[in-house]
Design a protein around this motif. Structure first.
Motif, PDB file in Angstrom:
ATOM      1  N   VAL A 179      -5.404  15.545 -19.590  1.00 11.97           N
ATOM      2  CA  VAL A 179      -4.050  16.058 -19.378  1.00 11.97           C
ATOM      3  C   VAL A 179      -3.029  15.162 -20.079  1.00 11.97           C
ATOM      4  CG1 VAL A 179      -2.256  16.502 -17.659  1.00 11.97           C
ATOM      5  CG2 VAL A 179      -4.585  17.265 -17.237  1.00 11.97           C
ATOM      6  N   GLY A 180      -3.265  13.851 -20.034  1.00 12.57           N
ATOM      7  CA  GLY A 180      -2.369  12.934 -20.729  1.00 12.57           C
ATOM      8  C   GLY A 180      -2.332  13.203 -22.217  1.00 12.57           C
ATOM      9  N   LEU A 181      -3.481  13.537 -22.795  1.00  8.82           N
ATOM     10  CA  LEU A 181      -3.544  13.853 -24.222  1.00  8.82           C
ATOM     11  C   LEU A 181      -2.727  15.106 -24.532  1.00  8.82           C
ATOM     12  CD1 LEU A 181      -4.748  13.355 -27.039  1.00  8.82           C
ATOM     13  CD2 LEU A 181      -6.747  14.682 -26.323  1.00  8.82           C
ATOM     14  N   VAL A 182      -2.858  16.117 -23.697  1.00  8.12           N
ATOM     15  CA  VAL A 182      -2.114  17.362 -23.905  1.00  8.12           C
ATOM     16  C   VAL A 182      -0.616  17.147 -23.720  1.00  8.12           C
ATOM     17  CG1 VAL A 182      -1.729  19.683 -22.997  1.00  8.12           C
ATOM     18  CG2 VAL A 182      -4.056  18.847 -23.291  1.00  8.12           C
ATOM     19  N   VAL A 183      -0.241  16.360 -22.715  1.00  8.00           N
ATOM     20  CA  VAL A 183       1.175  16.065 -22.494  1.00  8.00           C
ATOM     21  C   VAL A 183       1.757  15.334 -23.701  1.00  8.00           C
ATOM     22  CG1 VAL A 183       2.797  14.690 -21.133  1.00  8.00           C
ATOM     23  CG2 VAL A 183       1.048  16.061 -19.982  1.00  8.00           C
ATOM     24  N   GLY A 184       1.015  14.368 -24.211  1.00  5.55           N
ATOM     25  CA  GLY A 184       1.498  13.609 -25.366  1.00  5.55           C
ATOM     26  C   GLY A 184       1.691  14.484 -26.590  1.00  5.55           C
ATOM     27  N   ARG A 185       0.790  15.451 -26.797  1.00  5.71           N
ATOM     28  CA  ARG A 185       0.862  16.310 -27.973  1.00  5.71           C
ATOM     29  C   ARG A 185       1.826  17.487 -27.789  1.00  5.71           C
ATOM     30  NH1 ARG A 185      -3.138  16.579 -31.919  1.00  5.71           N
ATOM     31  NH2 ARG A 185      -3.451  18.837 -31.739  1.00  5.71           N
ATOM     32  N   GLY A 186       1.767  18.114 -26.602  1.00  2.27           N
ATOM     33  CA  GLY A 186       2.486  19.368 -26.432  1.00  2.27           C
ATOM     34  C   GLY A 186       3.817  19.309 -25.735  1.00  2.27           C
ATOM     35  N   ILE A 187       4.079  18.242 -24.967  1.00  2.00           N
ATOM     36  CA  ILE A 187       5.323  18.189 -24.205  1.00  2.00           C
ATOM     37  C   ILE A 187       6.187  17.005 -24.620  1.00  2.00           C
ATOM     38  CG2 ILE A 187       6.299  17.892 -21.893  1.00  2.00           C
ATOM     39  CD1 ILE A 187       4.059  19.546 -20.785  1.00  2.00           C
ATOM     40  N   VAL A 188       5.646  15.804 -24.546  1.00  6.17           N
ATOM     41  CA  VAL A 188       6.415  14.624 -24.957  1.00  6.17           C
ATOM     42  C   VAL A 188       6.607  14.613 -26.461  1.00  6.17           C
ATOM     43  CG1 VAL A 188       6.474  12.099 -24.972  1.00  6.17           C
ATOM     44  CG2 VAL A 188       5.605  13.327 -22.968  1.00  6.17           C
ATOM     45  N   GLY A 189       5.571  15.031 -27.186  1.00  7.59           N
ATOM     46  CA  GLY A 189       5.677  15.090 -28.639  1.00  7.59           C
ATOM     47  C   GLY A 189       5.557  13.724 -29.302  1.00  7.59           C
ATOM     48  N   VAL A 190       4.568  12.936 -28.886  1.00  5.54           N
ATOM     49  CA  VAL A 190       4.331  11.637 -29.520  1.00  5.54           C
ATOM     50  C   VAL A 190       3.955  11.875 -30.980  1.00  5.54           C
ATOM     51  CG1 VAL A 190       2.943   9.541 -29.489  1.00  5.54           C
ATOM     52  CG2 VAL A 190       3.560  10.663 -27.325  1.00  5.54           C
ATOM     53  N   PRO A 191       4.729  11.351 -31.930  1.00  4.38           N
ATOM     54  CA  PRO A 191       4.510  11.664 -33.350  1.00  4.38           C
ATOM     55  C   PRO A 191       3.090  11.432 -33.834  1.00  4.38           C
ATOM     56  CG  PRO A 191       6.592  10.533 -33.064  1.00  4.38           C
ATOM     57  CD  PRO A 191       5.900  10.476 -31.731  1.00  4.38           C
ATOM     58  N   THR A 192       2.488  10.300 -33.448  1.00  2.00           N
ATOM     59  CA  THR A 192       1.138  10.012 -33.937  1.00  2.00           C
ATOM     60  C   THR A 192       0.111  11.007 -33.391  1.00  2.00           C
ATOM     61  OG1 THR A 192       0.891   8.415 -32.126  1.00  2.00           O
ATOM     62  CG2 THR A 192       1.554   7.560 -34.285  1.00  2.00           C
ATOM     63  N   LEU A 193       0.333  11.490 -32.172  1.00  2.00           N
ATOM     64  CA  LEU A 193      -0.586  12.467 -31.596  1.00  2.00           C
ATOM     65  C   LEU A 193      -0.387  13.847 -32.221  1.00  2.00           C
ATOM     66  CD1 LEU A 193      -0.581  11.542 -27.791  1.00  2.00           C
ATOM     67  CD2 LEU A 193      -2.304  11.014 -29.518  1.00  2.00           C
ATOM     68  N   ILE A 194       0.858  14.210 -32.457  1.00  2.41           N
ATOM     69  CA  ILE A 194       1.136  15.502 -33.084  1.00  2.41           C
ATOM     70  C   ILE A 194       0.560  15.552 -34.494  1.00  2.41           C
ATOM     71  CG2 ILE A 194       2.963  17.028 -33.949  1.00  2.41           C
ATOM     72  CD1 ILE A 194       4.702  16.099 -31.668  1.00  2.41           C
ATOM     73  N   GLY A 195       0.682  14.447 -35.213  1.00  5.97           N
ATOM     74  CA  GLY A 195       0.225  14.416 -36.590  1.00  5.97           C
ATOM     75  C   GLY A 195      -1.268  14.221 -36.751  1.00  5.97           C
ATOM     76  N   ALA A 196      -1.953  13.848 -35.673  1.00  8.66           N
ATOM     77  CA  ALA A 196      -3.388  13.585 -35.766  1.00  8.66           C
ATOM     78  C   ALA A 196      -4.176  14.884 -35.882  1.00  8.66           C
ATOM     79  CB  ALA A 196      -3.860  12.803 -34.543  1.00  8.66           C
ATOM     80  N   GLU A 197      -5.206  14.876 -36.724  1.00  7.08           N
ATOM     81  CA  GLU A 197      -6.078  16.038 -36.830  1.00  7.08           C
ATOM     82  C   GLU A 197      -6.883  16.186 -35.548  1.00  7.08           C
ATOM     83  OE1 GLU A 197      -8.527  15.709 -40.240  1.00  7.08           O
ATOM     84  OE2 GLU A 197      -6.865  15.826 -41.671  1.00  7.08           O
TER      85      GLU A 197
END
Length: 219
Positions: free
Chosen positions: A170-188
């Motif tokens: 869930v933390g991974l999804v929150v980081g990518r989809g809600i908080v929008g952590v740049p490194t997570l969004i940009g990661a393949e």
């Protein structure tokens, strides 16, 4: 001019009358019950009583409490099956399979990702939804892990491991989809699976205890 009688309308085809109404009544009752009692304390019997139907009828529409909750939250039932299927097979690669299945459900398929993300956003600001989501995720992981991995596993230990994995994913999804952590969004996506998979693997399939070569079993 003589009066004439209009022909009788053709009979309707499809589901028998009342099916959709009954299903909606069950969903309405379940939504209120989940909101009031949370996922764990809600039972099929209570939902059936609230809806004024037999528990067996609830099970005809929804095969389990998990699927009923999914229907209430507009999450397709096949998403639950797809995620549970990740626990099937050998221990090798289990962590990567679980992470991949989780990301598939939450990010790839719009039919599941949109309601799940809506639920997650609601959980951030709504305590009741927060509790429902937490219990639901942990229960699904716990049930899948125990049922398909080890029926004799210690319940408390399995619950702890399921809770840890739930928090990680869930933390991974929150980081990518809600908080929008740049490194997570940009990661393949595959890169994330390769990184997170081994961590999930170590939690779900702990390494067996080892003894040293000098006789750890000696008194």
């Amino acid at each position: 001019m003589s009066a004439h009688t209009s022909p009788a309308p053709a009979p309707r085809r499809g589901r028998r009358p009342g099916t959709n109404t009954t299903r909606q009544a069950i969903l309405t009752a379940a939504r209120a019950r989940f909101a009031a009692d949370g996922f764990t304390k809600t039972t099929i019997r209570r939902v059936a009583a609230d809806a004024g139907v037999d528990a067996s009828l609830v099970m005809q529409f929804f095969r389990s409490k998990g699927e009923l909750f999914a229907a209430v939250m507009a999450v397709p039932a096949e998403a639950l099956t797809r995620f549970s299927a990740a626990f099937e097979g050998a221990d090798d690669g289990l962590g990567e399979r679980v992470v991949r299945a989780f990301l598939d459900v939450w990010e790839v398929d719009a039919r599941t990702s949109e309601p799940l993300m809506a639920m997650l956003r609601g959980a951030i600001v709504n305590d009741q939804v927060n509790e429902q989501l937490r219990e639901f995720l942990q229960d699904r992981l716990l049930v899948a892990a125990i049922a398909s991995r080890d029926a004799d596993a210690d319940a408390d230990d399995a619950m702890l491991r399921a809770g840890v994995v739930s928090s990680m994913l869930v933390g991974l999804v929150v980081g990518r989809g809600i908080v929008g952590v740049p490194t997570l969004i940009g990661a393949e996506r595959e890169k994330l699976i390769m990184l997170v998979g081994p961590a999930v693997q170590s939690v779900l399939v702990p390494a067996p205890p080892t003894t040293d070569d000098k006789g750890a079993d000696r008194p």
